[in-house]
Design a protein around this motif. Structure first.
Motif, PDB file in Angstrom:
ATOM      1  N   ASP A  75       2.538  -7.733  31.743  1.00  0.00           N
ATOM      2  CA  ASP A  75       2.051  -8.569  32.841  1.00  0.00           C
ATOM      3  C   ASP A  75       1.760  -7.636  34.009  1.00  0.00           C
ATOM      4  O   ASP A  75       2.673  -7.183  34.687  1.00  0.00           O
ATOM      5  N   LEU A  76       0.489  -7.343  34.225  1.00  0.00           N
ATOM      6  CA  LEU A  76       0.097  -6.359  35.224  1.00  0.00           C
ATOM      7  C   LEU A  76       0.542  -6.768  36.627  1.00  0.00           C
ATOM      8  O   LEU A  76       1.011  -5.934  37.406  1.00  0.00           O
ATOM      9  N   ARG A  77       0.437  -8.030  36.965  1.00  0.00           N
ATOM     10  CA  ARG A  77       0.852  -8.500  38.292  1.00  0.00           C
ATOM     11  C   ARG A  77       2.353  -8.266  38.496  1.00  0.00           C
ATOM     12  O   ARG A  77       2.786  -7.799  39.544  1.00  0.00           O
ATOM     13  N   ALA A  78       3.143  -8.568  37.475  1.00  0.00           N
ATOM     14  CA  ALA A  78       4.596  -8.350  37.570  1.00  0.00           C
ATOM     15  C   ALA A  78       4.915  -6.867  37.697  1.00  0.00           C
ATOM     16  O   ALA A  78       5.824  -6.485  38.447  1.00  0.00           O
ATOM     17  N   ASP A  79       4.163  -6.020  36.988  1.00  0.00           N
ATOM     18  CA  ASP A  79       4.376  -4.578  37.085  1.00  0.00           C
ATOM     19  C   ASP A  79       4.047  -4.073  38.489  1.00  0.00           C
ATOM     20  O   ASP A  79       4.738  -3.199  39.031  1.00  0.00           O
ATOM     21  N   ILE A  80       3.000  -4.624  39.091  1.00  0.00           N
ATOM     22  CA  ILE A  80       2.632  -4.235  40.455  1.00  0.00           C
ATOM     23  C   ILE A  80       3.721  -4.658  41.432  1.00  0.00           C
ATOM     24  O   ILE A  80       4.105  -3.890  42.316  1.00  0.00           O
ATOM     25  N   ILE A  81       4.235  -5.855  41.264  1.00  0.00           N
ATOM     26  CA  ILE A  81       5.314  -6.336  42.149  1.00  0.00           C
ATOM     27  C   ILE A  81       6.545  -5.449  42.014  1.00  0.00           C
ATOM     28  O   ILE A  81       7.186  -5.100  43.007  1.00  0.00           O
ATOM     29  N   GLU A  82       6.865  -5.035  40.786  1.00  0.00           N
ATOM     30  CA  GLU A  82       8.002  -4.126  40.591  1.00  0.00           C
ATOM     31  C   GLU A  82       7.757  -2.799  41.297  1.00  0.00           C
ATOM     32  O   GLU A  82       8.669  -2.214  41.885  1.00  0.00           O
ATOM     33  N   ALA A  83       6.516  -2.319  41.255  1.00  0.00           N
ATOM     34  CA  ALA A  83       6.183  -1.067  41.953  1.00  0.00           C
ATOM     35  C   ALA A  83       6.322  -1.250  43.461  1.00  0.00           C
ATOM     36  O   ALA A  83       6.798  -0.353  44.158  1.00  0.00           O
ATOM     37  N   LEU A  84       5.921  -2.403  43.971  1.00  0.00           N
ATOM     38  CA  LEU A  84       6.038  -2.673  45.405  1.00  0.00           C
ATOM     39  C   LEU A  84       7.503  -2.752  45.837  1.00  0.00           C
ATOM     40  O   LEU A  84       7.844  -2.402  46.963  1.00  0.00           O
ATOM     41  N   ILE A 102       4.454  -8.411  51.843  1.00  0.00           N
ATOM     42  CA  ILE A 102       3.370  -8.590  50.877  1.00  0.00           C
ATOM     43  C   ILE A 102       3.019 -10.073  50.852  1.00  0.00           C
ATOM     44  O   ILE A 102       3.818 -10.910  50.475  1.00  0.00           O
ATOM     45  N   TYR A 103       1.791 -10.371  51.263  1.00  0.00           N
ATOM     46  CA  TYR A 103       1.336 -11.760  51.314  1.00  0.00           C
ATOM     47  C   TYR A 103       0.675 -12.207  50.018  1.00  0.00           C
ATOM     48  O   TYR A 103       0.627 -13.375  49.722  1.00  0.00           O
ATOM     49  N   GLY A 104       0.134 -11.273  49.251  1.00  0.00           N
ATOM     50  CA  GLY A 104      -0.504 -11.664  48.003  1.00  0.00           C
ATOM     51  C   GLY A 104      -0.855 -10.474  47.141  1.00  0.00           C
ATOM     52  O   GLY A 104      -1.143  -9.398  47.645  1.00  0.00           O
ATOM     53  N   VAL A 105      -0.819 -10.697  45.821  1.00  0.00           N
ATOM     54  CA  VAL A 105      -1.218  -9.684  44.844  1.00  0.00           C
ATOM     55  C   VAL A 105      -2.183 -10.362  43.885  1.00  0.00           C
ATOM     56  O   VAL A 105      -1.824 -11.332  43.222  1.00  0.00           O
ATOM     57  N   GLU A 106      -3.412  -9.882  43.851  1.00  0.00           N
ATOM     58  CA  GLU A 106      -4.416 -10.430  42.938  1.00  0.00           C
ATOM     59  C   GLU A 106      -4.846  -9.326  41.985  1.00  0.00           C
ATOM     60  O   GLU A 106      -5.085  -8.192  42.395  1.00  0.00           O
ATOM     61  N   VAL A 107      -4.968  -9.695  40.693  1.00  0.00           N
ATOM     62  CA  VAL A 107      -5.363  -8.737  39.669  1.00  0.00           C
ATOM     63  C   VAL A 107      -6.495  -9.355  38.860  1.00  0.00           C
ATOM     64  O   VAL A 107      -6.395 -10.501  38.415  1.00  0.00           O
ATOM     65  N   THR A 108      -7.582  -8.602  38.676  1.00  0.00           N
ATOM     66  CA  THR A 108      -8.689  -9.074  37.851  1.00  0.00           C
ATOM     67  C   THR A 108      -8.454  -8.672  36.405  1.00  0.00           C
ATOM     68  O   THR A 108      -7.574  -7.863  36.105  1.00  0.00           O
ATOM     69  N   ASP A 109      -9.259  -9.231  35.510  1.00  0.00           N
ATOM     70  CA  ASP A 109      -9.127  -8.916  34.085  1.00  0.00           C
ATOM     71  C   ASP A 109      -9.422  -7.459  33.767  1.00  0.00           C
ATOM     72  O   ASP A 109      -8.925  -6.924  32.788  1.00  0.00           O
ATOM     73  N   ASN A 110     -10.253  -6.806  34.604  1.00  0.00           N
ATOM     74  CA  ASN A 110     -10.588  -5.409  34.331  1.00  0.00           C
ATOM     75  C   ASN A 110      -9.666  -4.425  35.063  1.00  0.00           C
ATOM     76  O   ASN A 110      -9.991  -3.259  35.199  1.00  0.00           O
ATOM     77  N   GLY A 111      -8.515  -4.892  35.551  1.00  0.00           N
ATOM     78  CA  GLY A 111      -7.506  -3.997  36.112  1.00  0.00           C
ATOM     79  C   GLY A 111      -7.685  -3.635  37.573  1.00  0.00           C
ATOM     80  O   GLY A 111      -7.081  -2.676  38.043  1.00  0.00           O
TER      81      GLY A 111
END
Length: 173
Positions: A75-84, A102-111
């Protein structure tokens, strides 16, 4: 007695730059402090030897000693949150995610990742460096092709945006 003093002034077009320090100079300086014993000299030389070619593993796309656990959770979004959550505010011993910056994290299908963040105040000492650090950290998450950080001031940050864990850490609960 009144004696007249004159100060000589010389005008120049340029001043020579001082010589830069060199590693050779530092090694020579060490010799004046204390000469190492032959055994110490050998151990120092062995420490400087290149033990492993990390660049080769990097160019191959993976490090030879990394496990598959570092590839992320899927889950790329979860991985980004863990990095944050690994980035801490330098003045407050709480990570920036739990602090509510952090107000928002958006991830597109192409990373491509976009992070909306704020700071505790516009006059924060890390206002110039924190967004860049966040961008670098998010961009280093496996699977992220491009990271963008948008610094926003509306709505303004307030302590109510902190998680309960952050409030507990700061003694606010």
């Amino acid at each position: 007695m009144d004696e007249e003093r004159k100060i000589m002034v010389e005008e120049v077009d340029a001043v020579d730059k001082p010589a830069k320090a060199r590693v050779d100079d530092a090694a020579d300086e060490k010799a004046y402090v204390a000469a190492p014993s032959p055994a110490e000299a050998e151990s120092d030389a062995s420490k400087l030897e290149r033990k492993k070619d990390y660049l080769e593993g990097f160019l191959a796309g993976q490090s030879s000693d990394e496990s598959d656990a570092d590839t992320g959770s899927g889950d790329l979004r979860a991985d980004i949150i863990e990095a944050l959550k690994e980035i801490y505010d330098p003045e407050i011993p709480v990570n920036i995610y739990d602090l509510g910056l952090i107000y928002g994290v958006e991830v597109t299908d192409n990373g491509e990742a976009a992070v909306a963040m704020t700071l505790t105040t516009p006059h924060c000492p890390v206002a110039e460096t924190m967004p860049g650090e966040v961008e670098l950290r998010v961009g280093s998450v496996p699977g992220v092709g491009h990271a963008e950080v948008n610094l926003v001031w509306d709505p303004p940050w307030d302590p109510g945006k902190m998680t309960d864990e952050a409030k507990l850490e700061l003694g606010m609960l």
